[in-house]
Motif scaffolding. Structure first.
Motif, mmCIF file in Angstrom:
data_model
loop_
_atom_site.group_PDB
_atom_site.id
_atom_site.type_symbol
_atom_site.label_atom_id
_atom_site.label_comp_id
_atom_site.label_asym_id
_atom_site.label_seq_id
_atom_site.Cartn_x
_atom_site.Cartn_y
_atom_site.Cartn_z
ATOM 1 N N GLU A 73 0.817 -1.217 0.000
ATOM 2 C CA GLU A 73 0.000 0.000 0.000
ATOM 3 C C GLU A 73 0.851 1.266 0.000
ATOM 4 N N GLN A 74 1.877 1.305 0.845
ATOM 5 C CA GLN A 74 2.706 2.506 0.938
ATOM 6 C C GLN A 74 3.428 2.778 -0.375
ATOM 7 N N ALA A 75 4.038 1.736 -0.944
ATOM 8 C CA ALA A 75 4.753 1.914 -2.208
ATOM 9 C C ALA A 75 3.789 2.236 -3.342
ATOM 10 N N ALA A 76 2.597 1.639 -3.311
ATOM 11 C CA ALA A 76 1.614 1.912 -4.360
ATOM 12 C C ALA A 76 1.144 3.366 -4.303
ATOM 13 N N ALA A 77 0.981 3.903 -3.092
ATOM 14 C CA ALA A 77 0.587 5.307 -2.953
ATOM 15 C C ALA A 77 1.686 6.226 -3.487
ATOM 16 N N GLN A 78 2.937 5.879 -3.195
ATOM 17 C CA GLN A 78 4.054 6.661 -3.722
ATOM 18 C C GLN A 78 4.080 6.608 -5.248
ATOM 19 N N LEU A 79 3.799 5.428 -5.793
ATOM 20 C CA LEU A 79 3.806 5.279 -7.247
ATOM 21 C C LEU A 79 2.720 6.136 -7.893
ATOM 22 N N ALA A 80 1.534 6.156 -7.294
ATOM 23 C CA ALA A 80 0.446 6.970 -7.842
ATOM 24 C C ALA A 80 0.801 8.457 -7.804
ATOM 25 N N GLN A 81 1.418 8.888 -6.709
ATOM 26 C CA GLN A 81 1.821 10.288 -6.596
ATOM 27 C C GLN A 81 2.884 10.632 -7.642
ATOM 28 N N MET A 82 3.835 9.726 -7.823
ATOM 29 C CA MET A 82 4.889 9.969 -8.816
ATOM 30 C C MET A 82 4.324 10.024 -10.228
ATOM 31 N N GLN A 83 3.352 9.163 -10.520
ATOM 32 C CA GLN A 83 2.765 9.170 -11.854
ATOM 33 C C GLN A 83 2.046 10.490 -12.119
ATOM 34 N N ALA A 84 1.379 11.024 -11.098
ATOM 35 C CA ALA A 84 0.712 12.322 -11.259
ATOM 36 C C ALA A 84 1.739 13.419 -11.528
ATOM 37 N N GLN A 85 2.874 13.356 -10.845
ATOM 38 C CA GLN A 85 3.930 14.340 -11.069
ATOM 39 C C GLN A 85 4.520 14.206 -12.474
ATOM 40 N N ILE A 86 4.644 12.974 -12.943
ATOM 41 C CA ILE A 86 5.170 12.750 -14.294
ATOM 42 C C ILE A 86 4.204 13.289 -15.338
#
Length: 250
Positions: A73-86
């Protein structure tokens, strides 16, 4: 100082060969150390909560089989945030490229009409184009860095599935389900089919000294350094002997 040659006996403990150990004789025996070349500890590759074990103690495992999972969950949340930034960085880059292309095209048109702008205005336009190109390169670098960080986070998610690298079986759970684990925490211990190895030294002048092929009884004391008494008996076969020199013998 006398130099005494002492054979070092290495015995493979084949516990499955005998249901009961041979009867003890009057010989006091020798002290040795048991090594387990087949033991392997699976460690956590990413910090997180241990969500489950997918195998039970004693279960056989094969290479690549998932033995435990870390909550992603923690890594998945980070991934979603990074994708939005990308996504935002890609939109910004497209805007920078459009501005650069527009300035480039305008400058090229002006240069076909030398008298259309003053030298000062032309210099300003060229300066604006240089600035736009620099901003485009900076936006490209930021996007590349963000993509690299996203891939690292995807790698973390892949590490939330702990897999066995060997053919063997599960020996022990080393963490509790629900525990928050740091990176490189020990999670589960596996064991391959390699036999245990016992190494011990003895004086070859001993009348009871074993030879290659000798069957011996091994008393394994598991209570050393721990409360209680946990002694187990095994049957072992001496597989090889090696000569060593005891420099300290008198």
């Amino acid at each position: 100082m006398n130099r005494t040659l002492i054979p070092l006996a290495m015995a493979l403990i084949l516990c499955l060969l005998a249901a009961t150990a041979p009867a003890a004789d009057s010989h006091p025996g020798w002290f040795g150390v048991i090594a387990d070349p087949g033991a392997l500890t699976i460690r956590n590759g990413v910090a997180g909560r241990l969500s489950e074990y997918t195998v039970a103690i004693g279960d056989p495992v094969r290479p690549g089989q998932i033995v435990a999972r870390i909550d992603p969950e923690q890594a998945a949340a980070q991934l979603a945030q990074m994708q939005a930034q990308i996504d935002a960085a890609e939109a910004e880059l497209e805007g920078k490229k459009a501005t650069t292309n527009s300035l480039q095209e305008r400058l090229e048109r002006i240069l076909t009409r030398p008298d259309a702008l003053s030298s000062g205005a032309l210099a300003e336009m060229r300066g604006n184009l240089r600035t736009a190109r620099a901003e485009t390169r900076a936006a490209e670098a930021r996007l590349a860095q963000q993509i690299q960080e996203r891939e690292l986070t995807r790698g973390k998610i892949a590490k939330t599935e702990l897999r066995s690298p060997i053919q063997g079986h599960v020996v022990e759970y080393l963490a509790n389900v629900g525990a928050d684990l740091s990176t490189d925490a020990a999670v589960v211990r596996l064991r391959s089919a390699q036999p245990l190895v016992l190494r011990f030294a003895f004086d070859p002048r001993d009348a009871a000294a074993p030879s290659v092929g000798t069957r011996i009884r091994v008393q394994e004391d598991r209570s050393i350094g721990a409360p209680g008494n946990d002694t187990r008996s095994h049957t072992a076969t001496v597989e090889s002997l090696a000569m060593i020199v005891d420099e300290d013998s008198g």
